[in-house]
Enzyme design. Structure first.
Site: not given
Length: 503
Positions: A280-283, A286
């Site tokens: 996922p993009l959040c991983t 961030e």
């Protein structure tokens, strides 16, 4: 050095030479005696000529105790030719066999080379590949040169083989295997696949890299669909086209023989290929944990912000250097090691590790199986060979059993039990995530079309059904017909039963 010392050294040197020569003569004499004692039933074994030792026509002209019908996977009876001459019967019969090679990468180049070196037995070859030559291909795909970068892999490989081996007739096709219909594939006697057998990395769930398994599954489905059956339901031998599948990754490789509708097929072994999990993009944005996350951040997020009007060119050294430097900066910020320029190329281009020697070994097995499948001169592989070069010179074979409910090589109707309030979209997602691992399913019932992805107009009309519960679209126990890009010209028959409805 004094004269006497020089004479002494000369004497010692001369003495050593004489002793070494004497020992060598003794070894030659001993070897000759051992060779003279090599007899067959009391008689001296006649030496084989170089032509007899290295000519495949010799193999095809002699009966063998290890012919195909003696093996555990007997598919034909070996009939040796009358003479092993250059234009003998054995060779001319195989010369008419048209072979399809799918893939002209590291493994495909080796397969083409091995076919060309088979003593002129195989001459009619078609090679298919969608890709063009990249700079990174040059270290392992030996039919290509720097001047060929940007050209079609299939076209350059075919031209190279035809020029170097004038007895060959290699015809290239640059395009998707899905562009050809059943009549095209029906013309071949054997198909050798050198496609990648590893799922591609999915960097983000929103922008996944296309899977590499889809072409293999599609090809497997097409070859299985070509099989015709007699009145008793038995497959007709003349419609069975052997599919020989090879794959490599680093020091590991595999080769298998698929006899459509007889042995297990590629779909039967789908569970052996672990699906790639999307990151996922959040991983990435961030909490990066591995160097690949840093590289993905650089080219998925940073590049569009820095160059909104220009697409990243993975073949540009300048662009790749920029991505590498940004990824290295991010890795240092989070204390992550391992970001290298080569890894950056590998992640951006989704390069699967390749070792030339592994390609050579696996391709040799594939071509060897093609020879046996066409001539029956030796026992066929039954049915899977694994090579593990990292463990040493080691390989093993085993029988990959046919999956009884395989949607490709069996005619089984599948059953699913779900809640009646499950939406159609959830059902389709389960078909993608579950054992079938579909890519873009469409579904119809006995009464109507529930959802169809193509054409666009029909997709727009049926899209409204995706959010409806199944109880509003069908009855419990009704059979659905599911089509998907991984199943060419065929469908998955699925009976859906509601768990919360009394019948």
């Amino acid at each position: 050095m004094t004269a006497s010392a020089s004479q002494g050294a000369s004497s010692i040197s001369s003495s050593s030479i004489k002793r070494d020569a004497s020992e060598m003569n003794n070894m030659v004499t001993m070897t000759t005696r051992l060779d003279a004692n090599a007899t067959v039933r009391g008689r001296r074994r006649p030496p084989l000529s170089r032509r007899q030792r290295g000519n495949l026509s010799t193999l095809l002209s002699r009966r063998s105790p290890f012919s195909n019908e003696t093996g555990s996977l007997a598919i034909g009876e070996f009939e040796p030719s009358a003479a092993p001459s250059v234009d003998g019967v054995a060779r001319s019969s195989l010369r008419d066999a048209r072979i399809l090679v799918v893939g002209a990468g590291g493994l495909g180049c080796e397969i083409l080379k091995d076919l060309a070196m088979c003593d002129g037995i195989f001459v009619d070859i078609v090679v298919m590949d969608l890709d063009t030559i990249d700079v990174t291909n040059l270290n392992r795909q030996f039919l290509f040169r720097s001047k060929d970068v940007g050209d079609s892999k299939a076209a350059v490989a075919a031209k190279f083989i035809n020029q170097r081996c004038p007895w060959m007739n290699v015809v290239p096709y640059h395009g998707k295997i899905q562009d050809k219909d059943a009549s095209f594939y029906r013309q071949f006697k054997v198909v050798i696949s050198g496609l990648d057998n590893v799922e591609a990395r999915s960097i983000t769930s929103e922008n996944p890299i296309p899977t590499l398994l889809l072409p293999n599954r599609w090809l497997n489905g097409m070859i299985n669909n070509l099989v015709e059956f007699d009145d008793d339901g038995d497959p007709l031998p003349e419609t069975i086209i052997p599919l020989i599948d090879g794959g490599t990754e680093g020091f590991s490789g595999q080769s298998r023989l698929i006899l459509p509708r007889i042995t297990s097929c590629f779909e039967c072994s789908l569970d052996a290929f672990a699906p790639s999990a999307a990151v996922p993009l959040c991983t990435i944005a961030e909490t990066p944990r591995i160097p690949e996350h840093c590289i993905a951040y650089a080219y998925v997020l940073q590049w569009p912000r820095e160059f909104p009007d220009r697409k990243l060119d993975a073949d540009s050294s300048g662009d790749m250097k920029w991505v590498y430097e940004r990824a290295l900066e991010r890795a240092e910020k989070f204390g992550i090691g391992g970001v290298t320029y080569m890894l950056t190329l590998g992640v951006v281009k989704n390069i699967i590790p390749a070792v030339a020697s592994t390609n050579a070994i696996v391709s040799a097995v594939c071509v060897n199986e093609a020879m046996k499948a066409l001539s029956f001169c030796s026992q066929s592989l039954n049915t899977y060979m694994m090579y593990m070069g990292s463990e040493g010179i080691y390989s093993h074979t085993f029988v990959y059993e046919q999956k009884q409910n395989c949607p490709v090589c069996t005619t089984t109707t599948h059953h699913m039990s779900v809640s009646s309030i499950m939406t159609l979209n959830s059902l389709l997602q389960q078909l993608c995530d579950g054992e079938f691992r579909l890519k873009a399913p469409s579904v119809t019932s006995s009464m109507k079309t529930l959802y169809m992805r193509k054409p666009v107009a029909l997709e727009k009309v049926t899209r409204v059904n995706l959010d409806k519960p199944l109880k509003d679209l069908m009855t419990s126990g009704e059979e659905l017909v599911v089509t998907d890009p991984v199943f060419p010209d065929t469908s998955l028959r699925l009976v859906v039963k509601f768990t919360d409805v009394d019948e």
